[in-house]
Design a protein around this motif. Structure first.
Motif, PDB file in Angstrom:
ATOM      1  N   THR A 557       0.826  -1.210   0.000  1.00 14.52           N
ATOM      2  CA  THR A 557       0.000   0.000   0.000  1.00 14.52           C
ATOM      3  C   THR A 557       0.859   1.258   0.000  1.00 14.52           C
ATOM      4  N   LEU A 558       1.857   1.310   0.870  1.00 13.66           N
ATOM      5  CA  LEU A 558       2.714   2.488   0.948  1.00 13.66           C
ATOM      6  C   LEU A 558       3.547   2.671  -0.316  1.00 13.66           C
ATOM      7  N   ASP A 559       3.898   1.568  -0.949  1.00 12.62           N
ATOM      8  CA  ASP A 559       4.662   1.657  -2.189  1.00 12.62           C
ATOM      9  C   ASP A 559       3.780   2.152  -3.336  1.00 12.62           C
ATOM     10  N   GLU A 560       2.601   1.553  -3.487  1.00  9.93           N
ATOM     11  CA  GLU A 560       1.692   1.937  -4.572  1.00  9.93           C
ATOM     12  C   GLU A 560       1.173   3.359  -4.395  1.00  9.93           C
ATOM     13  N   LEU A 561       0.921   3.749  -3.127  1.00 13.23           N
ATOM     14  CA  LEU A 561       0.325   5.052  -2.864  1.00 13.23           C
ATOM     15  C   LEU A 561       1.331   5.997  -2.209  1.00 13.23           C
ATOM     16  N   SER A 562       2.548   5.985  -2.722  1.00 15.33           N
ATOM     17  CA  SER A 562       3.557   6.948  -2.259  1.00 15.33           C
ATOM     18  C   SER A 562       3.141   8.349  -2.685  1.00 15.33           C
ATOM     19  N   LEU A 563       3.705   9.360  -2.069  1.00 21.10           N
ATOM     20  CA  LEU A 563       3.347  10.736  -2.416  1.00 21.10           C
ATOM     21  C   LEU A 563       3.628  11.012  -3.887  1.00 21.10           C
ATOM     22  N   LYS A 564       4.709  10.453  -4.411  1.00 22.27           N
ATOM     23  CA  LYS A 564       5.029  10.623  -5.833  1.00 22.27           C
ATOM     24  C   LYS A 564       3.926  10.044  -6.718  1.00 22.27           C
ATOM     25  N   ASN A 565       3.453   8.844  -6.389  1.00 25.85           N
ATOM     26  CA  ASN A 565       2.398   8.211  -7.186  1.00 25.85           C
ATOM     27  C   ASN A 565       1.053   8.926  -7.026  1.00 25.85           C
ATOM     28  N   LEU A 566       0.794   9.434  -5.816  1.00 29.57           N
ATOM     29  CA  LEU A 566      -0.462  10.135  -5.587  1.00 29.57           C
ATOM     30  C   LEU A 566      -0.568  11.386  -6.466  1.00 29.57           C
ATOM     31  N   LYS A 567       0.562  12.018  -6.735  1.00 26.69           N
ATOM     32  CA  LYS A 567       0.572  13.239  -7.554  1.00 26.69           C
ATOM     33  C   LYS A 567       0.193  12.954  -9.013  1.00 26.69           C
ATOM     34  N   GLU A 568       0.224  11.687  -9.400  1.00 26.99           N
ATOM     35  CA  GLU A 568      -0.125  11.325 -10.777  1.00 26.99           C
ATOM     36  C   GLU A 568      -1.601  10.966 -10.936  1.00 26.99           C
ATOM     37  N   ILE A 569      -2.338  10.963  -9.831  1.00 28.42           N
ATOM     38  CA  ILE A 569      -3.756  10.588  -9.878  1.00 28.42           C
ATOM     39  C   ILE A 569      -4.619  11.842  -9.953  1.00 28.42           C
ATOM     40  N   PRO A 570      -5.427  11.984 -10.998  1.00 30.47           N
ATOM     41  CA  PRO A 570      -6.293  13.161 -11.113  1.00 30.47           C
ATOM     42  C   PRO A 570      -7.394  13.140 -10.060  1.00 30.47           C
ATOM     43  N   GLY A 571      -7.865  14.326  -9.685  1.00 30.14           N
ATOM     44  CA  GLY A 571      -9.050  14.428  -8.845  1.00 30.14           C
ATOM     45  C   GLY A 571      -8.825  14.324  -7.356  1.00 30.14           C
ATOM     46  N   ILE A 572      -7.560  14.304  -6.910  1.00 31.59           N
ATOM     47  CA  ILE A 572      -7.307  14.202  -5.475  1.00 31.59           C
ATOM     48  C   ILE A 572      -6.310  15.275  -5.033  1.00 31.59           C
ATOM     49  N   ASN A 573      -6.279  15.521  -3.734  1.00 32.41           N
ATOM     50  CA  ASN A 573      -5.282  16.393  -3.121  1.00 32.41           C
ATOM     51  C   ASN A 573      -4.184  15.494  -2.546  1.00 32.41           C
ATOM     52  N   PRO A 574      -3.024  15.391  -3.198  1.00 32.15           N
ATOM     53  CA  PRO A 574      -1.991  14.426  -2.783  1.00 32.15           C
ATOM     54  C   PRO A 574      -1.532  14.599  -1.341  1.00 32.15           C
ATOM     55  N   ILE A 595      -8.317   4.147   0.823  1.00 39.30           N
ATOM     56  CA  ILE A 595      -7.103   3.452   0.384  1.00 39.30           C
ATOM     57  C   ILE A 595      -7.442   2.416  -0.688  1.00 39.30           C
ATOM     58  N   TRP A 596      -8.503   1.664  -0.461  1.00 34.12           N
ATOM     59  CA  TRP A 596      -8.910   0.666  -1.452  1.00 34.12           C
ATOM     60  C   TRP A 596      -9.264   1.327  -2.783  1.00 34.12           C
ATOM     61  N   LYS A 597     -10.012   2.408  -2.704  1.00 34.43           N
ATOM     62  CA  LYS A 597     -10.421   3.118  -3.915  1.00 34.43           C
ATOM     63  C   LYS A 597      -9.201   3.578  -4.713  1.00 34.43           C
ATOM     64  N   LEU A 598      -8.208   4.109  -4.022  1.00 37.09           N
ATOM     65  CA  LEU A 598      -7.011   4.617  -4.697  1.00 37.09           C
ATOM     66  C   LEU A 598      -6.100   3.488  -5.183  1.00 37.09           C
ATOM     67  N   LEU A 599      -6.026   2.397  -4.426  1.00 36.12           N
ATOM     68  CA  LEU A 599      -5.240   1.245  -4.877  1.00 36.12           C
ATOM     69  C   LEU A 599      -5.785   0.680  -6.180  1.00 36.12           C
ATOM     70  N   VAL A 600      -7.101   0.547  -6.258  1.00 40.16           N
ATOM     71  CA  VAL A 600      -7.735   0.035  -7.477  1.00 40.16           C
ATOM     72  C   VAL A 600      -7.452   0.962  -8.653  1.00 40.16           C
ATOM     73  N   LEU A 601      -7.596   2.266  -8.430  1.00 38.41           N
ATOM     74  CA  LEU A 601      -7.365   3.240  -9.501  1.00 38.41           C
ATOM     75  C   LEU A 601      -5.915   3.244  -9.935  1.00 38.41           C
ATOM     76  N   LYS A 602      -5.008   3.216  -8.963  1.00 34.45           N
ATOM     77  CA  LYS A 602      -3.577   3.217  -9.290  1.00 34.45           C
ATOM     78  C   LYS A 602      -3.201   1.952 -10.065  1.00 34.45           C
ATOM     79  N   GLN A 603      -3.732   0.814  -9.640  1.00 35.12           N
ATOM     80  CA  GLN A 603      -3.454  -0.438 -10.343  1.00 35.12           C
ATOM     81  C   GLN A 603      -3.955  -0.363 -11.777  1.00 35.12           C
ATOM     82  N   TRP A 604      -5.146   0.179 -11.963  1.00 30.80           N
ATOM     83  CA  TRP A 604      -5.721   0.252 -13.310  1.00 30.80           C
ATOM     84  C   TRP A 604      -4.906   1.188 -14.196  1.00 30.80           C
TER      85      TRP A 604
END
Length: 615
Positions: A557-574, A595-604
């Motif tokens: 979870t921490l690897d997939e949703l690192s601050l760097k990766n969060l900045k690449e997801i539209p529609g959120i405040n990293p 977390i689940w919602k963002l993990l699914v989106l990041k994986q996709w």
């Protein structure tokens, strides 16, 4: 139950088969591919078959009838025997014992009105050689998916988006759909995650003229906008009528040439289905899921019901290793971002149920049609709150901000609502969370007309809205993908359109009275199983994701949703999102759903973003 595919676009034979192979899990028994000549070129139909009725190869698809009607069909027509008898008397001949052939004959007899004669779950496309058209349809409640893309090259359709996506260089990822996903937990119909691909809506048909290239779609069935008080009988008569209808709905769904069982959670809905199944058949297999983690094991309730009904009960014990494996492969089966975490236990249930049966009955649809969700209990309280003058309610927002800014955004939105329906919309769509930065107007969905309807009370409006949104976009998607991932067919008697129509016609107090939800279903159930078995709070179909994210899944979870990766997801405040993830990890707050919602989106995005820009 199967997977279908078709197109007028030219691909190589190898590419056609790869498109079918991508969703082979939907129907592993037989892969079929046929190309037919048209006045303008050709059209290719593909089919992955899961054999349920008439296991003989004569019923394989794509299916041709009378040398001029070609069909690719996914689903079941439960009343096909009655239809077949009627059509036989009209002079139609049949060479199989399947429902597939009946669809073709019904189309020849009734034309595009044939869908009005079908009771089932289905998505199909017919190529009519004489008229040079494609005619397709989706079942009334949207249990079976149907995607399509229109382009200069032609039309392409499929049961799952990945078949259209393969070898397709024209696709762009929709930023609006990503933001809608963050708000609704799924991508609302008729859109898809790609700008160029759309979904046929529930209860709709379409035609595509192969000569003019004109595409047209329209509804053949819908929920009534009129008042719900259409039923004229008293409560006792309603019980008897509904029980008879449900008994029939269960009975026609128990016809199959393969082993069949029932999903049994031990709650009201699945227990009633199991009881009526036992009424139809002496021997019934039931299946439930058990998790080792405290607070997530409700298998004892299912076993108690199963023992009372004397079913052949099977408890499926699941652990985090199986769950993690499914999480890592989630986007392979769901194709689009999908944030309902109960999809994972649904997949686990399907995976192990498939070892014994090929068809399973479920209790889906009862909560929407018979006012069973806990959020319906809040509607009366909201109405009383809204009776307070607006200028007084408006003061509540600043007061809440004094205690903790952003924490009470949802409550503030309800206080500012102008109607119960507007407040309900704020409850079910997630736009108030501080970690979101959504620019799209996510509340502008076609289904709003069912919620804001002056002809019904707010309970009935919420029910109709949920039937057209939550049931369709979430529950049906979850069940279809979870079961099809393991080649298991799920059938839901509560989604028989006759049951839904009757539920809509009943007075509200027959379904919900003084806090007693699903009143009429419970009273029918208690004729078969003691009421004491169900004297406990309603529970969902959950799994211990909140614990797994802090333990077994923490590193991932921490690897997939690192601050760097969060900045690449539209529609959120990293920044805020990252802080909330840390709060979850240190145990100070439970943000597992985010977390689940963002993990699914990041994986996709990781699997589908390459070469596809987000616009």
């Amino acid at each position: 139950m199967c997977g279908i595919y078709g197109t007028t676009i030219k691909y190589s034979k190898e590419q056609f088969f790869k498109k079918l192979e991508r969703t082979e899990f939907r129907g592993p028994d037989k892969m079929g591919l046929s190309t037919y000549k048209t006045n303008e070129g050709s059209i290719t139909f593909g089919h992955n078959r899961l054999s349920i009725i008439d296991l003989d190869p004569r019923s394989n698809q794509p299916f041709t009838y009378a040398s001029k009607i070609h069909l690719a069909f996914n689903g079941e027509i439960y009343n096909f025997k009655e239809l077949k008898e009627i059509l036989f008397k009209k002079g139609y001949s049949f060479n199989t014992t399947s429902d597939t052939e009946v669809i073709c004959a019904a189309y020849l007899e009734y034309g595009m009105e044939c869908v009005n004669y079908f009771n089932g779950m289905f998505a199909f496309v017919i190529y009519d050689e004489e008229k040079q058209i494609l005619f397709g349809a989706k079942d009334r409640l949207g249990q079976k998916p149907l995607y399509y893309q229109l382009s200069k090259e032609g039309i392409e359709f499929a049961s799952q988006i990945s078949s259209i996506q393969l070898f397709n260089k024209q696709l762009t990822i929709s930023q609006n759909s990503i933001e809608n996903y963050l708000a609704w937990n799924n991508v609302p119909h008729p859109d898809s995650i790609f700008n160029e691909i759309k979904k046929i809506e529930d209860g709709n048909v379409f035609t595509f003229n192969l000569i003019s290239k004109k595409f047209t779609t329209w509804p053949y069935w819908d929920i009534s906008n009129n008042s719900s008080n259409g039923y004229k009988g008293n409560y006792d008569r309603a019980q008897n009528d509904l029980e008879g209808l449900l008994t029939n709905a269960v009975g026609i769904r128990m016809f199959a040439d393969v082993p069949l069982g029932v999903f049994l959670s031990g709650g009201v809905d699945s227990s009633l289905i199991a009881a009526l199944a036992k009424k139809n058949f002496n021997k019934v297999k039931t299946f439930s899921v058990k998790f080792d983690e405290k607070g997530f094991d409700e298998s004892q309730y299912a076993k108690k019901v199963a023992d009372h009904l004397e079913t052949d009960h099977n408890i499926i014990e699941c652990n985090y290793k199986e769950g993690i494996e499914l999480i890592q492969n989630f986007s392979h089966y769901y194709d689009e971002p999908f944030a309902d975490a109960s999809a994972i236990p649904s997949m686990l249930l399907a995976k192990h149920t498939k070892k014994q049966v090929t068809v399973a009955l479920s209790g889906d649809g009862a909560d929407e049609a018979f006012l069973g969700y806990r959020r319906y209990q809040k509607l009366d309280k909201i109405q009383k709150t809204l009776n307070v003058p607006y200028f007084i309610r408006k003061l509540g927002g600043p007061i809440l901000n004094v205690f903790q800014p952003n924490r009470y955004n949802g409550i503030k939105n309800i206080l500012n609502a102008k109607s119960v329906e507007e407040a309900y919309l704020q409850m079910v769509v997630n736009t108030a969370s501080p970690w979101l930065n959504i620019k799209t107007n996510v509340s502008q969905v076609n289904a709003l007309k069912y919620l804001f309807n002056d002809n019904k009370n707010f309970y009935e409006n919420a029910s109709a809205f949920d039937l057209k949104t939550y049931l369709s976009w979430d529950i049906n998607t979850k069940v279809d993908r979870a079961t099809m991932a393991f080649s298991l067919e799920a059938r839901s008697p509560f989604l028989d359109y006759r049951v839904v129509e009757m539920a809509q016609s009943l007075p509200t107090e027959f379904k919900y009275q003084l806090g007693n939800q699903k009143r009429i279903l419970k009273d029918i159930l208690y004729k078969h199983i003691p009421e004491s078995y169900f004297n406990r709070p309603k529970s969902g179909f959950g799994m211990p994701l909140n614990l797994w994210f802090r333990n077994e899944l923490k590193e991932m979870t921490l690897d997939e949703l690192s601050l760097k990766n969060l900045k690449e997801i539209p529609g959120i405040n990293p920044g805020i999102t990252n802080k909330m993830i840390q709060q979850h990890m240190d145990g100070s707050w439970d943000h597992y759903s985010m977390i689940w919602k963002l993990l699914v989106l990041k994986q996709w995005i990781s699997k589908n973003g390459a070469g596809n820009s987000i616009v």
